[in-house]
Write a protein that holds these residues in place. Structure first.
Motif, PDB file in Angstrom:
ATOM      1  N   TRP A 176       0.835  -1.204   0.000  1.00 41.94           N
ATOM      2  CA  TRP A 176       0.000   0.000   0.000  1.00 41.94           C
ATOM      3  C   TRP A 176       0.865   1.249   0.000  1.00 41.94           C
ATOM      4  CZ3 TRP A 176      -4.298  -0.727   4.276  1.00 41.94           C
ATOM      5  CH2 TRP A 176      -4.961  -1.940   4.058  1.00 41.94           C
ATOM      6  N   ILE A 177       0.382   2.267  -0.674  1.00 39.80           N
ATOM      7  CA  ILE A 177       0.943   3.606  -0.575  1.00 39.80           C
ATOM      8  C   ILE A 177      -0.221   4.579  -0.479  1.00 39.80           C
ATOM      9  CG2 ILE A 177       1.128   3.790  -3.112  1.00 39.80           C
ATOM     10  CD1 ILE A 177       3.552   5.649  -2.613  1.00 39.80           C
ATOM     11  N   GLY A 178      -0.159   5.484   0.486  1.00 39.90           N
ATOM     12  CA  GLY A 178      -1.303   6.366   0.685  1.00 39.90           C
ATOM     13  C   GLY A 178      -0.964   7.545   1.572  1.00 39.90           C
ATOM     14  N   PHE A 179      -1.985   8.242   2.005  1.00 35.39           N
ATOM     15  CA  PHE A 179      -1.779   9.408   2.857  1.00 35.39           C
ATOM     16  C   PHE A 179      -3.034   9.695   3.675  1.00 35.39           C
ATOM     17  CE2 PHE A 179      -3.620  11.082  -1.041  1.00 35.39           C
ATOM     18  CZ  PHE A 179      -4.599  11.950  -0.581  1.00 35.39           C
ATOM     19  N   PHE A 180      -2.828  10.370   4.792  1.00 38.12           N
ATOM     20  CA  PHE A 180      -3.883  10.983   5.588  1.00 38.12           C
ATOM     21  C   PHE A 180      -3.728  12.494   5.490  1.00 38.12           C
ATOM     22  CE2 PHE A 180      -3.390   6.871   7.638  1.00 38.12           C
ATOM     23  CZ  PHE A 180      -4.697   6.476   7.840  1.00 38.12           C
ATOM     24  N   ALA A 181      -4.833  13.205   5.466  1.00 37.79           N
ATOM     25  CA  ALA A 181      -4.816  14.664   5.492  1.00 37.79           C
ATOM     26  C   ALA A 181      -5.929  15.141   6.412  1.00 37.79           C
ATOM     27  CB  ALA A 181      -4.999  15.248   4.096  1.00 37.79           C
ATOM     28  N   GLY A 182      -5.643  16.124   7.240  1.00 38.67           N
ATOM     29  CA  GLY A 182      -6.650  16.601   8.180  1.00 38.67           C
ATOM     30  C   GLY A 182      -6.447  18.056   8.534  1.00 38.67           C
ATOM     31  N   LYS A 183      -7.511  18.676   8.981  1.00 35.99           N
ATOM     32  CA  LYS A 183      -7.441  20.082   9.366  1.00 35.99           C
ATOM     33  C   LYS A 183      -8.455  20.386  10.457  1.00 35.99           C
ATOM     34  CE  LYS A 183      -7.611  24.801   7.532  1.00 35.99           C
ATOM     35  NZ  LYS A 183      -6.307  25.146   8.156  1.00 35.99           N
ATOM     36  N   SER A 184      -8.031  21.196  11.397  1.00 35.74           N
ATOM     37  CA  SER A 184      -8.956  21.689  12.409  1.00 35.74           C
ATOM     38  C   SER A 184      -9.923  22.698  11.796  1.00 35.74           C
ATOM     39  CB  SER A 184      -8.180  22.363  13.539  1.00 35.74           C
ATOM     40  OG  SER A 184      -9.056  23.090  14.378  1.00 35.74           O
TER      41      SER A 184
END
Length: 325
Positions: free
Chosen positions: A187-195
């Motif tokens: 697997w290759i991936g990412f998480f992205a998040g913001k307040s």
């Protein structure tokens, strides 16, 4: 917010927020402290994965352990065109333990494996196997190892990662009640998040995407894309709720079901071009620093070439502590 003048801390988005109410008015200020302790390991290692504050990694020296129990009920099967057909019901229980360690503020490694018990009940068992005889069978399935990197935290959090999935032993893959697909995956991936605290106090949004390079079977490519979206809200310092969405698309694969005479019949469950869209929600409770419990419910709204998730419950406990204290 809570009344009175007693302050409380709410960790949301990419920072820790301290809210103090004085009379009818409340002010919220962001401390210069990353989101590290309360929720960063909450669902880390959940198999199958569900995003939950994984866009913010824990501090250097943090060790985490999680136990996750899944109760999955599938009562229908999706045909290639998305129609549903009742060919029998499956019930699957899985129990997974995952360990995680942060060698620095930016890196995290984890290792986990599930024990799966499943049963099929219906009048259409798979031919050529005895695992659809109505009894529960249990086995360990696939080892999963992850490596996460905190690439950035402003203006939003971004964590790319790689993962390796390796079957632990030979287990059966033909049948409604098969515990897994017994395939090597990269697997290759990412998480992205913001307040979202600037606009919606104590709220954050987070997304995840990964592409899985899946071992070919009978020269058929069936790589996979998965994405998830989460909107979280902290009711108070101990309780939080989430709304979840999950999507999967198989690149290649075959349409199922197939006749017994089909060349791919022995591996049709492994090669199915499964697609789905699922929605759900969850609640979490922190009873002490670094110790959390959570409950998640998910159900499918559409899909193709696979079992329909009618009801999926996940119950888990996560614990983390710092070795540098």
């Amino acid at each position: 917010m809570m009344g009175g003048s007693r302050p409380f801390e709410v960790e949301s988005g990419r920072g820790r927020f301290s809210a103090v109410c004085r009379g009818p008015h409340c002010t919220t200020t962001k401390k210069m402290h990353r989101l590290r302790r309360r929720v960063s390991l909450l669902l880390l290692g959940l198999l199958p994965s569900i995003t939950w504050a994984q866009a913010w990694l824990p501090d250097r020296g943090t060790i985490g352990a999680s136990y996750v129990h899944n109760d999955i009920e599938n009562n229908d099967h999706y045909l290639p065109n998305g129609d549903q057909l009742d060919v029998g019901h499956t019930r699957t229980f899985s129990d997974a333990i995952t360990l995680a360690y942060s060698p620095s503020d930016r890196w995290l490694v984890s290792l986990g494996v599930p024990y799966v018990r499943s049963r099929y009940h219906g009048a259409h068992p798979h031919f050529g196997t005895n695992i659809d005889d109505g009894t529960y069978r249990g086995t360990f399935t696939d080892l999963r190892a992850d490596l996460h990197f905190q690439a950035m935290e402003t203006p939003f959090a971004f964590v790319p990662y790689v993962a390796l999935v390796v079957p632990l032993h030979d287990y059966r893959t033909l049948g409604h009640a098969a515990p897994g697909r017994h395939l090597d995956e990269r697997w290759i991936g990412f998480f992205a998040g913001k307040s979202l605290d600037r606009w919606l106090p104590r709220t954050y949004v987070q997304g995840q995407y990964d592409f899985a390079f899946v071992q070919e079977v009978q020269n058929v490519s069936h790589n996979r894309s998965n994405a998830e979206l989460e909107l979280g809200y902290f009711l108070n310092p101990k309780w939080s709720v989430r709304a979840l969405g999950a999507w999967q698309h198989t690149h290649g694969g075959i349409d199922v079901p197939v006749p017994l005479t089909n060349l791919y019949y022995p591996n049709h469950d492994r090669l199915a071009a499964e697609r789905y869209l699922q929605v759900g929600g969850g609640v979490a409770f922190e009873w002490s620093a670094g110790t959390n419990a959570y409950l998640v419910y998910k159900t499918a709204v559409s899909g193709a070439n696979g079992h329909r998730l009618n009801n999926g419950f996940t119950l888990g406990v996560a614990y983390s502590f710092s070795t540098l204290r």
